[in-house]
Enzyme design. Sequence first.
Site, PDB file in Angstrom:
ATOM      1  N   GLU A 222       0.822  -1.217   0.000  1.00 49.97           N
ATOM      2  CA  GLU A 222       0.000   0.000   0.000  1.00 49.97           C
ATOM      3  C   GLU A 222       0.859   1.271   0.000  1.00 49.97           C
ATOM      4  O   GLU A 222       0.648   2.200   0.746  1.00 49.97           O
ATOM      5  CB  GLU A 222      -0.974  -0.050   1.172  1.00 49.97           C
ATOM      6  CG  GLU A 222      -1.878  -1.280   1.054  1.00 49.97           C
ATOM      7  CD  GLU A 222      -2.758  -1.562   2.252  1.00 49.97           C
ATOM      8  OE1 GLU A 222      -2.710  -0.782   3.226  1.00 49.97           O
ATOM      9  OE2 GLU A 222      -3.486  -2.564   2.228  1.00 49.97           O
ATOM     10  N   GLU A 327      -5.245 -10.477  -3.490  1.00 46.50           N
ATOM     11  CA  GLU A 327      -6.033 -10.611  -2.261  1.00 46.50           C
ATOM     12  C   GLU A 327      -7.533 -10.523  -2.562  1.00 46.50           C
ATOM     13  O   GLU A 327      -8.264  -9.773  -1.915  1.00 46.50           O
ATOM     14  CB  GLU A 327      -5.650  -9.532  -1.244  1.00 46.50           C
ATOM     15  CG  GLU A 327      -4.181  -9.502  -0.864  1.00 46.50           C
ATOM     16  CD  GLU A 327      -3.865  -8.430   0.174  1.00 46.50           C
ATOM     17  OE1 GLU A 327      -4.811  -7.914   0.828  1.00 46.50           O
ATOM     18  OE2 GLU A 327      -2.680  -8.094   0.349  1.00 46.50           O
TER      19      GLU A 327
END
Length: 448
Positions: A222, A327
């Site tokens: 991220e 994910e």
Amino acid sequence: ILVTPDGNFNTAGMLVVQSGCWTMLKGGATSFAAGKGELFFETNVTAELMVDSMSLQPFSFEEWKSHRHESIAKERKKKVKITVHGSDGKVLPDAELSLERVAKGFPLGNAMTKEILDIPEYEKWFTSRFTVATMENEMKWYSTEYDQNQELYEIPDKMLALAEKYNISVRGHNVFWDDQSKQMDWVSKLSAPQLKKAMEKRMKNVVSRYAGKLIHWDVLNENLHYSFFEDKLGKDASAEVFKEVAKLDDKPILFMNEYNTIEEPNDAAPLPTKYLAKLKQIQSYPGNSKLKYGIGLESHFDTPNIPYVRGSLDTLAQAKVPIWLTEIDVKKGPKQVEYLEEVMREGFAHPGVKGIVLWGAWHAKECYVMCLTDKNFKNLPVGDVVDKLITEWKAVPEDAKTDDKGVFEAELFHGEYNVTVKHKSLKEPLMHTVDLDSKSEATIRAKK
């Protein structure tokens, strides 16, 4: 923005532009109503917008699915030829073939939790389905060194050993997480020189420990939404981390793992164009040009905008590095199963996507967002749709036989297959393993 005939406003695409420049915008949206719609553009600053060379291409749902089938046939299958010979060297016409894919093929995985070490039912359920695993939390910094200088690797070591036992590839998740809220208190309090030293120790210990055992590292998690390390150490901190990880282990593909790049067109932070710009910045850092890069897309969906997903993947594919959906999960709701299937099919069909990992990590209490099974490891509806796709994506022809030249030809999904041959001239079935992932022809001969 696309305003559909039923009055819904749908963001079809977004990007950051520079004044005075033309910029390519690619996107898409779905309308569930027919009739007159509207398309308009908006900006968050006072500016004159000019649009040129605009192309809108409509597709029905059936046409969209047809395009997927065409792409799957081209990207995930190949025409193969298997020739069967008897012990006398002559070809065997009308031999019956039974095929089973046992290895390789398109990588499909799931998140794994430490509970798998103590529950045989969990182990059996997971290892009978998936060829890739990502440890949900167990390799993260806060799991291996929550207290400074007290490093614990016993659990990830055991999880990795379990995966290796079943020939399951493992993604390293992750070296660093750029979100300040995910840092331990002791890390947050370090000065810049102290932080750099702690990061060097973290990289040396975790990357070296698993060197040669992982297919990927999520080097930075991220990194577009957050910038903890760059705020502390400067704008090149991310690029330096990639360089150091590659020095410690040059085998894995190195990823920047990010969310909302394909899930949410209204999130300006991780737009596909911004992802590519950040990747280019890391690649252009001295010594980084030849590293092995990958694009990691977390893919946490609420209501998927499938045309936007495809447009974003097309944009990201310009980087010419492997794309993985790392994910995948879908928020619980009445269409959760339908949405999950759509996302997985879209990823599987796109030529730029080289693997899919679900984020259905099992916990006895509750899962993060999406559980595939109940507490007794009986599939929930989302688990059933995953099994359906696993079966579909390794399907083989039934009633397969060789022709009068002893040849069997078919379109098969990439992979390694066990082939069992039965023929009236054979005293017992002939069994052989053929690699049809890298080759398109194989010859099976009975022993003399």
